[in-house]
Design an enzyme around this catalytic site. Structure first.
Site, PDB file in Angstrom:
ATOM      1  N   MET A   1       8.913   4.635   1.402  1.00 29.88           N
ATOM      2  CA  MET A   1       8.600   5.386   2.678  1.00 29.88           C
ATOM      3  C   MET A   1       7.608   4.514   3.515  1.00 29.88           C
ATOM      4  O   MET A   1       6.635   4.026   2.900  1.00 29.88           O
ATOM      5  CB  MET A   1       8.362   6.794   3.009  1.00 29.88           C
ATOM      6  N   CYS A   2       7.429   4.454   4.875  1.00 23.92           N
ATOM      7  CA  CYS A   2       6.467   3.880   5.710  1.00 23.92           C
ATOM      8  C   CYS A   2       5.302   4.584   5.635  1.00 23.92           C
ATOM      9  O   CYS A   2       5.376   6.026   5.600  1.00 23.92           O
ATOM     10  CB  CYS A   2       7.111   3.545   6.962  1.00 23.92           C
ATOM     11  N   GLU A   3       4.261   4.326   6.577  1.00 18.20           N
ATOM     12  CA  GLU A   3       3.299   5.201   6.829  1.00 18.20           C
ATOM     13  C   GLU A   3       2.980   4.753   8.483  1.00 18.20           C
ATOM     14  O   GLU A   3       3.204   3.674   9.004  1.00 18.20           O
ATOM     15  CB  GLU A   3       1.980   4.767   6.087  1.00 18.20           C
TER      16      GLU A   3
ATOM     17  N   ILE B   1       3.136   0.635   9.278  1.00 18.28           N
ATOM     18  CA  ILE B   1       3.244  -0.369   7.860  1.00 18.28           C
ATOM     19  C   ILE B   1       4.491   0.128   7.240  1.00 18.28           C
ATOM     20  O   ILE B   1       4.970   1.336   7.132  1.00 18.28           O
ATOM     21  CB  ILE B   1       2.022  -0.334   7.101  1.00 18.28           C
TER      22      ILE B   1
END
Length: 262
Positions: free
Chosen positions: A1-3, A78
């Site tokens: 997963m992204c942040e 990100i």
């Protein structure tokens, strides 16, 4: 997963401290090494930086960390790729114009089967995130107009976000420069800093800032992120399905489920 990372403030403020912590998660303290981007509103304009390289080793990210760009609204992302190639076209945040304003969108999650129906807005890259952004704007363009009351637009944003979240993971940051909309499908948190200000230490980097020396007593600065960025502050987690609308550092509307009249 992204942040995800965003800022809403009542005065132009730089994002250097929080951005420094987030970039470390892009390849050093976290696996989100497949590109990054950040957008700062300056009036109606947007100053945006994107890189398909990991933020922890990006020279462009170094410039953003050390150059204090002042903004009342900023959106950052990100990426840990799960749908779409690792390339510049697939880096968030994505930007489109609607009703004479730039809209900025960043998404954390995955809807593998989502395909954007044909409409005015079309994705450039091949991520589900950009397709969702285009679909969302196509709905707004179809059902609202530039003079629609904010709560009418908000109601559509909440309705669409809940529909997307029913098909997968959909954590969202969206801004038109005036306000910032956030929606939590699985994970999101925030912190609001106001007087009396104190020090804060990053979780992912050896850096402490005394905000009392950097602010005025009237400043209000809120940070929204996927995970807390500091170790010595109390962050406020969202609940699944919760949304918050931010303006000038304050939550002006919030809820779980459809928008209710004030």
């Amino acid at each position: 997963m992204c942040e995800l990372l965003a800022m809403s403030a009542n005065t132009p403020t730089d994002l250097c401290f929080s951005f420094t912590g987030l970039t470390r998660r892009g390849g050093v303290t976290g696996p989100h090494k497949d590109g990054w981007g950040v957008a700062f509103y300056e009036g109606k304009g947007v100053r945006a930086f994107h890189d398909a390289d990991a933020s922890a080793r990006s020279r462009i990210a170094e410039v953003v960390q050390t150059h204090p760009i002042k903004s009342e609204v900023a959106v950052c992302h990100i990426r840990q790729a799960n749908v779409g190639d690792i390339c510049l076209a697939n880096t968030h945040p994505f930007i489109r114009e609607l009703w004479g304003r730039y809209w900025v969108f960043a998404h954390n999650g995955q809807l593998r089967r989502f395909r954007c129906p044909e409409g005015f807005y079309e994705p450039v890259g091949d991520t589900d995130s950009e397709a969702l952004f285009c679909d969302l704007l196509n709905h707004l363009r179809r059902h609202c107009h530039r003079d629609s009351p904010r709560d009418e637009v908000l109601a559509w944003l909440v309705r669409l976000s809940a529909a997307y979240a029913s098909e997968g993971v959909f954590n969202l940051l969206l801004s038109n420069g005036d306000w910032l909309f956030s929606y939590c499908s699985t994970k999101m948190t925030s912190i609001t800093r106001r007087a009396p200000f104190g020090p804060a230490r990053l979780k992912d980097a050896d850096l402490t800032v005394d905000f009392a020396a950097e602010t005025t007593p009237d400043d209000v600065v809120s940070i929204i992120a996927t995970e807390p960025l500091t170790t010595d502050e109390t962050w406020d987690p969202y609940q699944p399905g919760e949304w918050r609308l931010w303006r000038k550092g304050e939550v002006i509307r919030s809820g779980q489920g459809p928008v209710r009249p004030d």
